[in-house]
Design a protein around this motif. Structure first.
Motif, PDB file in Angstrom:
ATOM      1  N   VAL A 154      64.733 -32.433   8.658  1.00  0.00           N
ATOM      2  CA  VAL A 154      63.608 -31.761   9.023  1.00  0.00           C
ATOM      3  C   VAL A 154      63.171 -31.844  10.451  1.00  0.00           C
ATOM      4  O   VAL A 154      63.672 -32.821  10.992  1.00  0.00           O
ATOM      5  CB  VAL A 154      62.443 -31.995   8.132  1.00  0.00           C
ATOM      6  CG1 VAL A 154      62.999 -31.914   6.576  1.00  0.00           C
ATOM      7  CG2 VAL A 154      62.055 -33.660   8.169  1.00  0.00           C
ATOM      8  N   MET A 155      62.257 -30.982  10.906  1.00  0.00           N
ATOM      9  CA  MET A 155      61.477 -31.110  11.930  1.00  0.00           C
ATOM     10  C   MET A 155      59.924 -30.964  11.814  1.00  0.00           C
ATOM     11  O   MET A 155      59.726 -30.517  11.024  1.00  0.00           O
ATOM     12  CB  MET A 155      62.136 -29.963  13.264  1.00  0.00           C
ATOM     13  CG  MET A 155      63.342 -29.855  13.514  1.00  0.00           C
ATOM     14  SD  MET A 155      64.115 -28.819  14.812  1.00  0.00           S
ATOM     15  CE  MET A 155      63.381 -29.844  16.394  1.00  0.00           C
ATOM     16  N   VAL A 156      59.164 -31.468  13.053  1.00  0.00           N
ATOM     17  CA  VAL A 156      57.825 -31.211  12.588  1.00  0.00           C
ATOM     18  C   VAL A 156      57.325 -30.126  13.552  1.00  0.00           C
ATOM     19  O   VAL A 156      57.550 -30.390  14.737  1.00  0.00           O
ATOM     20  CB  VAL A 156      56.948 -32.474  12.708  1.00  0.00           C
ATOM     21  CG1 VAL A 156      55.595 -32.448  12.866  1.00  0.00           C
ATOM     22  CG2 VAL A 156      57.429 -33.744  11.677  1.00  0.00           C
ATOM     23  N   ARG A 157      56.695 -29.284  12.974  1.00  0.00           N
ATOM     24  CA  ARG A 157      55.979 -28.175  13.839  1.00  0.00           C
ATOM     25  C   ARG A 157      54.955 -28.653  14.587  1.00  0.00           C
ATOM     26  O   ARG A 157      53.998 -29.106  13.678  1.00  0.00           O
ATOM     27  CB  ARG A 157      55.853 -27.122  13.274  1.00  0.00           C
ATOM     28  CG  ARG A 157      55.229 -25.770  14.006  1.00  0.00           C
ATOM     29  CD  ARG A 157      55.272 -24.464  13.583  1.00  0.00           C
ATOM     30  NE  ARG A 157      54.770 -23.311  14.388  1.00  0.00           N
ATOM     31  CZ  ARG A 157      54.878 -22.024  14.476  1.00  0.00           C
ATOM     32  NH1 ARG A 157      55.997 -21.602  13.558  1.00  0.00           N
ATOM     33  NH2 ARG A 157      54.356 -21.337  15.086  1.00  0.00           N
ATOM     34  N   VAL A 158      54.617 -28.769  15.761  1.00  0.00           N
ATOM     35  CA  VAL A 158      53.359 -29.549  16.405  1.00  0.00           C
ATOM     36  C   VAL A 158      52.599 -28.391  16.872  1.00  0.00           C
ATOM     37  O   VAL A 158      53.147 -27.490  18.014  1.00  0.00           O
ATOM     38  CB  VAL A 158      53.935 -30.442  17.565  1.00  0.00           C
ATOM     39  CG1 VAL A 158      52.628 -31.203  18.060  1.00  0.00           C
ATOM     40  CG2 VAL A 158      54.822 -31.415  16.922  1.00  0.00           C
ATOM     41  N   THR A 159      51.345 -28.180  16.690  1.00  0.00           N
ATOM     42  CA  THR A 159      50.255 -27.450  17.094  1.00  0.00           C
ATOM     43  C   THR A 159      49.968 -28.103  18.694  1.00  0.00           C
ATOM     44  O   THR A 159      48.972 -29.164  18.385  1.00  0.00           O
ATOM     45  CB  THR A 159      49.366 -27.198  16.173  1.00  0.00           C
ATOM     46  OG1 THR A 159      49.717 -26.554  14.935  1.00  0.00           O
ATOM     47  CG2 THR A 159      48.248 -26.248  16.958  1.00  0.00           C
ATOM     48  N   THR A 160      50.267 -27.702  19.635  1.00  0.00           N
ATOM     49  CA  THR A 160      50.236 -28.670  20.897  1.00  0.00           C
ATOM     50  C   THR A 160      48.855 -28.191  21.621  1.00  0.00           C
ATOM     51  O   THR A 160      48.476 -28.869  22.437  1.00  0.00           O
ATOM     52  CB  THR A 160      51.306 -28.331  21.807  1.00  0.00           C
ATOM     53  OG1 THR A 160      51.383 -26.786  22.193  1.00  0.00           O
ATOM     54  CG2 THR A 160      52.633 -28.513  21.413  1.00  0.00           C
ATOM     55  N   GLY A 161      48.286 -27.299  21.081  1.00  0.00           N
ATOM     56  CA  GLY A 161      46.997 -26.606  21.957  1.00  0.00           C
ATOM     57  C   GLY A 161      47.244 -25.845  23.109  1.00  0.00           C
ATOM     58  O   GLY A 161      46.516 -25.175  23.597  1.00  0.00           O
ATOM     59  N   VAL A 162      48.602 -25.589  23.406  1.00  0.00           N
ATOM     60  CA  VAL A 162      49.086 -24.848  24.423  1.00  0.00           C
ATOM     61  C   VAL A 162      49.238 -23.314  23.694  1.00  0.00           C
ATOM     62  O   VAL A 162      49.962 -23.439  22.755  1.00  0.00           O
ATOM     63  CB  VAL A 162      50.428 -25.011  25.137  1.00  0.00           C
ATOM     64  CG1 VAL A 162      50.699 -24.289  26.264  1.00  0.00           C
ATOM     65  CG2 VAL A 162      50.047 -26.458  25.975  1.00  0.00           C
ATOM     66  N   HIS A 163      48.769 -22.448  24.001  1.00  0.00           N
ATOM     67  CA  HIS A 163      49.024 -20.968  23.448  1.00  0.00           C
ATOM     68  C   HIS A 163      49.233 -20.006  24.469  1.00  0.00           C
ATOM     69  O   HIS A 163      48.495 -20.105  25.578  1.00  0.00           O
ATOM     70  CB  HIS A 163      47.870 -20.732  22.408  1.00  0.00           C
ATOM     71  CG  HIS A 163      46.706 -20.627  22.756  1.00  0.00           C
ATOM     72  ND1 HIS A 163      45.919 -19.418  23.230  1.00  0.00           N
ATOM     73  CD2 HIS A 163      45.779 -21.670  22.978  1.00  0.00           C
ATOM     74  CE1 HIS A 163      44.784 -19.865  23.533  1.00  0.00           C
ATOM     75  NE2 HIS A 163      44.405 -21.005  23.604  1.00  0.00           N
ATOM     76  N   ALA A 164      49.880 -18.855  24.421  1.00  0.00           N
ATOM     77  CA  ALA A 164      50.300 -17.969  25.200  1.00  0.00           C
ATOM     78  C   ALA A 164      50.611 -16.532  24.673  1.00  0.00           C
ATOM     79  O   ALA A 164      51.016 -16.637  23.369  1.00  0.00           O
ATOM     80  CB  ALA A 164      51.194 -18.452  26.112  1.00  0.00           C
ATOM     81  N   GLY A 165      50.616 -15.625  25.105  1.00  0.00           N
ATOM     82  CA  GLY A 165      51.232 -14.388  24.628  1.00  0.00           C
ATOM     83  C   GLY A 165      50.233 -12.886  24.899  1.00  0.00           C
ATOM     84  O   GLY A 165      49.093 -13.211  25.348  1.00  0.00           O
ATOM     85  N   ALA A 181      53.905 -27.345  26.840  1.00  0.00           N
ATOM     86  CA  ALA A 181      54.163 -27.521  25.578  1.00  0.00           C
ATOM     87  C   ALA A 181      55.239 -28.650  25.544  1.00  0.00           C
ATOM     88  O   ALA A 181      55.189 -29.560  24.835  1.00  0.00           O
ATOM     89  CB  ALA A 181      54.624 -26.550  24.821  1.00  0.00           C
ATOM     90  N   ALA A 182      56.225 -28.402  26.321  1.00  0.00           N
ATOM     91  CA  ALA A 182      57.425 -29.263  26.535  1.00  0.00           C
ATOM     92  C   ALA A 182      56.761 -31.011  26.767  1.00  0.00           C
ATOM     93  O   ALA A 182      57.125 -31.904  26.243  1.00  0.00           O
ATOM     94  CB  ALA A 182      58.199 -28.938  27.539  1.00  0.00           C
ATOM     95  N   ARG A 183      55.763 -30.826  27.834  1.00  0.00           N
ATOM     96  CA  ARG A 183      55.354 -32.301  28.291  1.00  0.00           C
ATOM     97  C   ARG A 183      54.445 -32.834  27.039  1.00  0.00           C
ATOM     98  O   ARG A 183      54.698 -34.028  26.729  1.00  0.00           O
ATOM     99  CB  ARG A 183      54.485 -32.106  29.519  1.00  0.00           C
ATOM    100  CG  ARG A 183      55.060 -31.531  30.934  1.00  0.00           C
ATOM    101  CD  ARG A 183      54.184 -31.561  32.124  1.00  0.00           C
ATOM    102  NE  ARG A 183      54.951 -31.377  33.022  1.00  0.00           N
ATOM    103  CZ  ARG A 183      55.544 -32.107  33.997  1.00  0.00           C
ATOM    104  NH1 ARG A 183      55.598 -33.301  33.649  1.00  0.00           N
ATOM    105  NH2 ARG A 183      56.063 -31.644  34.940  1.00  0.00           N
ATOM    106  N   SER A 184      53.866 -32.048  26.437  1.00  0.00           N
ATOM    107  CA  SER A 184      53.108 -32.839  25.302  1.00  0.00           C
ATOM    108  C   SER A 184      54.050 -33.123  24.068  1.00  0.00           C
ATOM    109  O   SER A 184      53.843 -34.103  23.536  1.00  0.00           O
ATOM    110  CB  SER A 184      52.278 -31.528  24.614  1.00  0.00           C
ATOM    111  OG  SER A 184      51.262 -31.008  25.561  1.00  0.00           O
TER     112      SER A 184
END
Length: 441
Positions: A156-167, A225-228
Motif C-alpha cells: 500500500v501507499m498513503v495518499r497525502v493531501t499536501t495542501g498544494v493544489h494546481a490545475g 508537493a515533493a518537498r512536503s
C-alpha cells in the motif's frame, strides 16, 4: 506555442491522420468518431518512460511511470502503454478488469479510489496488484481485512493531501483540504495513517502518494508537493526508523488544447522533478526514494481527434452587434462534456475540403436538448461551412470517451485506431439496439 493536432495529422486536399483521409474514416466508421493516432500515442509513452529512466540513472533513483487509465481506458490502449514500458493506474472495477483483459500483470497495476469496494479490492489482491493507494483512515482496516481473507500481504501507499493544489478548474485541483481525496498532512491524518499501517501485519507500506490537480502547465506545484512528502518521509524515519521506499508525485501534466496554450514538455518536466527530489533528499542526508508518476491526459489527450458531420448552420445576431455562426454537429455534450463541465476550450477545423472563404466567428454546438450543449464557444471557421462537411476537433483523447454519456439516448461514438495496420475500431460504436438491449421494459 504547441500545435494541438496529433503528430501525424496533415492537410492535403483534406485532413489526413496517419496518412488516412478523414473522408475515408467517416465513410467507413461513421460520425462522430474518436480517431486515435497510434504512432503518436506510442511515441509519447516511450518518451516519458525513457526520460524518467535517464534522469533516474543519472541521480541513482529508480523510476516508474503509470498510465492514468481514467483519461481513457481500453484494452488496446493499455496493451500499447504497457508494451512501451508503462505500468497502469486504475480507479474502478471496470478499469481494473480492462487492464487485466489487456494482459497487464497485476504487479504492474496500481489501484486508486476514495471509496474502494470489496469487489475491487478482492480482484486486485487475487491478481497481485503492485500497490493499493490508501485514501482514508477507515480504508486501512478494510484493506487489511480483505488481505487476511485472501491470505496475502497487501502493498500500500498513503495518499497525502499536501495542501498544494494546481490545475485549470476547482473540480480538478485535488490537493486542497476541503475535498474528498487523501489524508491531510496539516491535520496529522497522513502521519496517523502511516503509523497504523506500520502496525498492521497484513499491510506493507511502500511509500507516499500525492496528486495536486490536472491540466498543470508549470512545475512549481509538483516541486512543493515533493518537498512536503520528503519532509513527512523524514518525520516517519525519525519516529519509527522506517525509511519509506517510494514517492509518487501523481500526474496532471497539461496539454495544449489550442495554439494559444503553452503546454509543458512532459518528459523534460519529469526529468527535472527527478533531479529536484534527488537534490532535496541529499540535503536531508537520507537515501533518495524511488519515484513514480501517473500521466494520462498528456499521453492520450493530444493523440485523438473527434470527427463530426456538420448539420444545421445558421447565423445569429449578437446583442452588441455583429453575428456569430452557429455550426451544429452530430454529437455534442454526450461525447465531450468538458466544455460544459469545466469551461474547457478547444479549436476545430473544416476537415473534408479546403476553403478560401473568409473565416468568421463561430460556435460549434451539439444536437442535444440543452442550450448549454456547446463543444467550442468561439472559433474561427470558413464562412462557407455547410451541411455535410466534416469538422475535426483535436485533443479529445482524455476524458472524451471516458466521460461520454447516452444523454437523449444518443449512442456513444466508436474509437478508431490509425497508423498501425489497417484502420480499425478498438472500441465499437454503440447502436440504438445496444441502448434498447439494456431496457428491460
Amino acid at each position: 506555442m504547441t500545435s494541438p493536432w496529433s503528430r501525424s495529422a496533415a492537410w492535403t486536399d483534406e485532413l489526413t491522420i496517419a496518412d488516412v483521409p478523414v473522408s475515408v474514416l467517416a465513410e467507413r466508421f461513421g460520425t462522430p468518431s474518436y480517431v486515435l493516432d497510434v504512432p503518436d500515442l506510442r511515441t509519447r509513452c516511450r518518451d516519458v518512460v525513457a526520460a524518467a529512466a535517464r534522469a533516474g540513472e543519472e541521480h541513482g533513483i529508480a523510476t516508474s511511470v503509470y498510465y492514468a487509465s481514467k483519461a481513457f481506458s481500453s484494452v488496446a490502449v493499455l496493451r500499447w502503454a504497457y508494451a512501451e514500458g508503462l505500468r497502469v493506474d486504475v480507479a474502478s472495477l471496470g478499469e481494473l478488469a480492462t487492464a487485466l483483459r489487456a494482459e497487464v500483470p497485476g504487479a504492474a497495476i496500481g489501484l486508486h479510489g476514495n471509496n474502494k469496494s470489496e469487489a475491487e479490492l478482492d480482484l486486485a489482491l487475487r491478481n497481485g496488484v503492485g500497490r493499493i493507494v490508501i485514501d482514508s483512515l477507515s480504508e486501512i482496516e478494510l484493506v487489511a481485512e480483505r488481505a487476511r481473507a485472501a491470505g496475502v500481504t497487501a502493498p500500500v501507499m498513503v495518499r497525502v493531501t499536501t495542501g498544494v493544489h494546481a490545475g485549470g478548474h476547482e473540480y480538478i485541483a485535488t490537493a486542497h483540504e476541503d475535498q474528498k481525496f487523501g489524508l491531510s498532512l496539516a491535520s496529522g491524518a497522513a502521519l496517523e495513517a502511516v503509523a497504523r499501517i506500520l502496525a498492521t501485519p497484513e499491510l506493507r507500506l511502500l511509500g507516499l502518494h500525492s496528486h495536486i490537480g490536472s491540466q498543470i502547465m508549470v512545475p512549481e506545484g509538483f516541486v512543493e508537493a515533493a518537498r512536503s512528502l520528503l519532509r513527512l518521509r523524514s518525520e516517519v524515519f525519525a519516529s519509527t526508523g522506517v525509511l519509506l521506499e517510494e514517492l509518487d508525485l501523481g500526474g496532471g501534466f497539461g496539454v495544449a488544447y489550442t495554439a494559444d496554450d503553452d503546454a509543458p514538455d512532459v518528459p523534460a518536466l519529469i526529468a527535472g522533478l527527478v533531479g529536484t527530489v534527488a537534490q532535496v533528499a541529499s540535503e536531508t542526508g537520507e537515501a533518495a526514494p524511488a519515484l513514480s508518476f501517473e500521466p494520462g491526459r498528456s499521453l492520450v489527450g493530444p493523440t485523438v481527434t473527434t470527427l463530426y458531420r456538420v448539420g444545421t448552420v445558421k447565423p445569429v445576431r449578437l446583442d452588441g452587434g455583429g453575428e456569430r455562426l452557429y455550426v451544429s454537429v452530430d454529437g455534442g455534450m454526450s461525447d465531450n462534456i468538458r466544455t460544459v463541465l469545466y469551461g474547457a476550450t478547444y479549436t476545430a477545423a473544416l476537415a473534408s475540403r479546403r476553403s478560401e472563404a473568409q473565416p468568421v466567428l463561430s460556435r460549434v454546438v451539439g444536437k442535444h436538448c440543452e442550450s448549454g450543449d456547446i463543444v467550442i464557444r468561439d472559433v474561427m471557421l470558413p464562412a462557407d461551412i455547410r451541411r455535410g462537411d466534416l469538422l475535426a476537433v483535436p485533443v479529445t483523447g482524455a476524458y472524451g470517451r471516458s466521460l461520454a454519456s447516452n444523454y437523449n439516448q444518443m449512442p456513444r461514438p466508436g474509437v478508431v485506431a490509425v497508423g498501425e495496420g489497417d484502420p480499425r475500431e478498438i472500441v465499437r460504436r454503440e447502436s440504438i439496439e445496444d441502448l434498447l438491449a439494456l431496457d428491460l421494459g
